[in-house]
Design an enzyme around this catalytic site. Structure first.
Site, short mmCIF file in Angstrom:
data_model
loop_
_atom_site.label_atom_id
_atom_site.label_comp_id
_atom_site.label_asym_id
_atom_site.label_seq_id
_atom_site.Cartn_x
_atom_site.Cartn_y
_atom_site.Cartn_z
N GLU A 1 9.92 9.68 9.21
CA GLU A 1 8.72 10.39 9.70
C GLU A 1 7.29 9.59 9.41
O GLU A 1 6.58 9.77 10.32
CB GLU A 1 8.82 11.89 8.68
CG GLU A 1 7.43 12.43 8.87
CD GLU A 1 7.32 13.57 10.02
OE1 GLU A 1 8.33 14.24 10.04
OE2 GLU A 1 6.72 13.18 10.99
N LYS B 1 4.88 3.77 18.29
CA LYS B 1 4.90 5.16 18.03
C LYS B 1 5.19 6.09 19.18
O LYS B 1 6.16 7.22 19.19
CB LYS B 1 3.57 5.71 17.35
CG LYS B 1 3.29 4.75 16.24
CD LYS B 1 1.88 4.96 15.49
CE LYS B 1 1.55 4.19 14.28
NZ LYS B 1 0.17 4.07 13.90
N THR C 1 0.91 -1.31 -0.13
CA THR C 1 -0.01 0.06 -0.08
C THR C 1 0.86 1.26 -0.10
O THR C 1 0.70 2.20 -0.64
CB THR C 1 -0.90 0.02 1.32
OG1 THR C 1 -1.51 -1.38 1.29
CG2 THR C 1 -1.83 1.05 1.36
N VAL C 2 1.90 1.21 1.05
CA VAL C 2 2.54 2.58 1.17
C VAL C 2 3.38 2.75 0.04
O VAL C 2 3.77 3.70 -0.49
CB VAL C 2 3.31 2.47 2.27
CG1 VAL C 2 4.11 3.84 2.49
CG2 VAL C 2 2.23 2.64 3.56
N1 HSE Z 1 -2.42 0.07 11.67
C1 HSE Z 1 -2.04 1.36 11.94
C2 HSE Z 1 -3.23 2.23 12.33
C3 HSE Z 1 -1.62 1.97 10.69
O1 HSE Z 1 -4.42 1.95 12.39
O2 HSE Z 1 -2.91 3.61 12.81
C4 HSE Z 1 -0.44 2.93 10.70
O3 HSE Z 1 0.48 2.91 11.61
#
Ligand code: HSE
Length: 439
Positions: free
Chosen positions: A129, A205, A13-14
Site C-alpha cells: 500500500e 506508481k 524516514t519511513v
Molecule cells: N518523491 C516522492 C514524491 C516521495 O515526491 O511523491 C513519495 O513516493
C-alpha cells in the site's frame, strides 16, 4: 495469541515513522490485529547515525540477511527502497516463507510480477500500500472497495515533489529551478530528483495502479513518461487565462484498442477538485462504471503518512497469518490466473486534446496558415488566444484543440514548424477534461 514478530529493513524516514507509529499506537493496533506486533529486529546501514525514532529498545543490526533468515520473524518490512539489495532480500524472505510489507514502488513496478509469482508459490503475502501515494489507501480502495466496478480510467497526482514545483510556480511565480531547490531543501524530492521531475517515480506508481485497476500485468517499460522540466511560468499563466491548471498526471485509461498508460504534464479544468490539489499533496481520481468518479486525497509522502500505510499493511498481514493462502485478497486484485493481456496503446494512438503555444510573426495571414493546417488534418480548434507583441514583431499564439489522435497532432506540429511565420518549436501540452458522470 502471542505477538507477531516483524523485522524492519531500513531505518530512514519511513522506517523511523513506522517504529514511532507502531510504538505510539501499540494498543489500538493490537486491538485491530488481534495480537501484539513486536519488532524482533531492525536493520540499518549505519547504527551510529542520529535518528528520528527511539531505537534504544530495538534489536539493531547492520546484517539484513540475518533478519530475513531469522526463524522467529513472521513478517519482513522492507523500507530500504530501490531495486537492489531490496529485491534479493524480499525474494529471500519469501523463500523463507515470510510475509513481506514494502513501500518500494520501483521494486513492485519493475519486479512485482516475479515477486508475486514467487509469493503465491510459497503461500505468503506481499503487501505494498505504501508504494503508491504515501498515506492514501488507494491500493485497498481500488482492489477491495471498488471490486464491483469495471474501472474505466484513473488519473492521479502521484508525485508530491512535482506537484509542489508546479504549485510554487503558479502561486509565487517561481522558476522551475527555484521551486525544485525549495522542494529539495524541504526533503520532498527523491535522492535523485530526476525520478520526480522526469515522471519516473509517477510511472512506477501508475504501473501499480493500472495493474490493480484493469487486472493486467505490471508493465513499467510500457508507460509513456514525460517530465515537467519544460513547463514555464508563462505556460501556467496562459493555461490559467483559459481556465485550466497544469498538473503532472499519471493517466491509465481503457480505450477501444487497449489501455493508455501515460505520465505527462496535463492541463485540466480549474473547476475540477483534482486541479486544486496543491503542494506535496497527492490525489487519485478513479472512475468506475458503477460508482462513477471517486477522488482519493491525502499526503503522498512523509514519515508518518507513509508509515500509516505500512502499519495498515502489517495489520492486514498479521490478520492473514492464520488464513488459507488460497483465499486471500489477490496481490493484483484479480486472481493470478485471470490476469488479462489487454494491449498497451502505443503513444501515436493516444487520444487527447492539446494546448499549443507558438511564437508567430505579427503579420496578416499567419493565423489563416495555422488554422488551415488543423482543418486539413481534421483537428478541431476549441479556442485561440493571441498576445500582442511587447517589443518584437512576433506574437504568442495559444491554441486549444479538441481531442485527436497523437500521431495526427505530430503531423500538425511538423507542418506548423515548417511555416516561415512560426518561430522556433511549438510547445504542446496535453489536455484532459476529466469529466465523468455516474451511470
Ligand atoms: N518523491 C516522492 C514524491 C516521495 O515526491 O511523491 C513519495 O513516493
Amino acid at each position: 495469541m502471542g505477538p507477531a514478530h516483524i523485522g524492519i529493513l531500513g531505518l530512514g524516514t519511513v522506517g523511523c515513522g513506522t517504529v514511532n507509529v507502531l510504538t505510539r499506537n501499540a494498543d489500538e493496533i493490537s486491538r485491530r490485529a488481534g495480537r501484539q506486533i513486536s519488532i524482533a529486529a531492525a536493520c540499518a546501514r549505519n547504527l551510529t547515525r542520529r535518528r528520528d525514532c527511539d531505537t534504544s529498545e530495538l534489536n539493531l543490526t547492520t546484517d539484513a540477511v540475518s533478519v530475513v533468515e531469522n526463524p522467529d520473524i513472521d513478517v519482513i518490512v522492507e523500507l530500504i527502497g530501490g531495486e537492489s539489495p531490496a529485491k534479493e532480500l524480499v525474494m529471500a524472505a519469501i523463500r523463507n516463507r515470510k510475509h513481506v510489507v514494502t513501500a518500494n514502488k520501483a521494486l513492485i513496478a519493475i519486479h512485482g510480477n516475479e515477486i508475486f509469482d514467487c509469493a503465491q508459490q510459497h503461500g505468503v503475502v506481499v503487501a505494498f500500500e505504501a508504494a503508491v501515494a504515501g498515506g492514501i489507501s488507494i491500493i485497498k480502495a481500488i482492489r477491495e472497495g471498488l471490486a464491483g466496478n469495471r474501472i474505466e480510467s484513473l488519473a492521479g497526482i502521484i508525485n508530491g515533489t512535482g506537484n509542489y514545483i508546479l504549485s510554487s510556480m503558479r502561486d509565487h511565480g517561481d522558476s522551475f529551478d527555484q521551486a525544485l531547490r525549495q522542494a529539495q531543501n524541504l526533503g520532498y524530492a527523491e535522492e535523485d530528483p530526476t525520478f520526480d521531475i522526469e515522471g519516473i517515480d509517477a510511472a512506477h506508481k501508475l504501473t501499480i495502479l493500472a495493474a490493480i485497476a484493469f487486472g493486467i500485468p505490471l508493465q513499467f517499460d510500457k508507460v509513456y513518461t514525460e517530465g515537467i522540466r519544460n513547463i514555464s511560468t508563462e505556460d501556467i499563466r496562459f493555461a490559467e487565462e483559459l481556465g485550466y491548471r497544469i498538473k503532472h498526471l499519471g493517466i491509465a485509461k481503457r480505450t477501444t484498442t487497449g489501455v493508455e498508460l501515460r505520465v505527462h504534464p496535463t492541463l485540466i479544468p480549474e473547476r475540477r477538485l483534482i486541479a486544486n490539489v496543491e503542494g506535496v499533496m497527492n490525489a487519485v481520481l478513479v472512475n468506475g462504471d458503477a460508482v462513477g468518479p471517486t477522488l482519493h486525497y491525502g499526503a503522498g509522502a512523509g514519515a508518518e503518512p507513509t508509515a500509516s500505510s505500512v502499519v495498515a499493511d502489517i495489520v492486514d498481514v498479521v490478520r492473514a497469518l492464520t488464513t488459507d493462502p488460497n483465499n486471500r485478497v489477490p496481490h493484483l486484485a484479480f486472481q493470478a490466473n485471470a490476469i488479462s493481456d489487454i494491449p498497451v496503446v502505443s503513444p501515436g494512438d493516444f487520444e487527447t486534446a492539446y494546448f499549443l503555444s507558438m511564437e508567430a510573426l505579427d503579420r496578416p495571414g499567419v493565423l489563416a496558415d495555422v488554422t488551415r493546417i488543423f482543418g486539413e488534418l481534421d483537428i478541431s480548434i476549441e479556442a485561440i488566444l493571441q498576445r500582442e507583441p511587447v517589443e518584437k514583431n512576433t506574437a504568442q499564439v495559444i491554441i486549444l484543440t479538441q481531442e485527436t489522435k497523437e500521431q495526427r497532432m505530430m503531423q500538425a506540429l511538423v507542418q506548423l514548424e515548417e511555416l516561415p511565420s512560426i518561430m522556433d518549436a511549438v510547445k504542446r501540452i496535453r489536455v484532459e477534461h476529466l469529466s465523468y458522470s455516474a451511470t
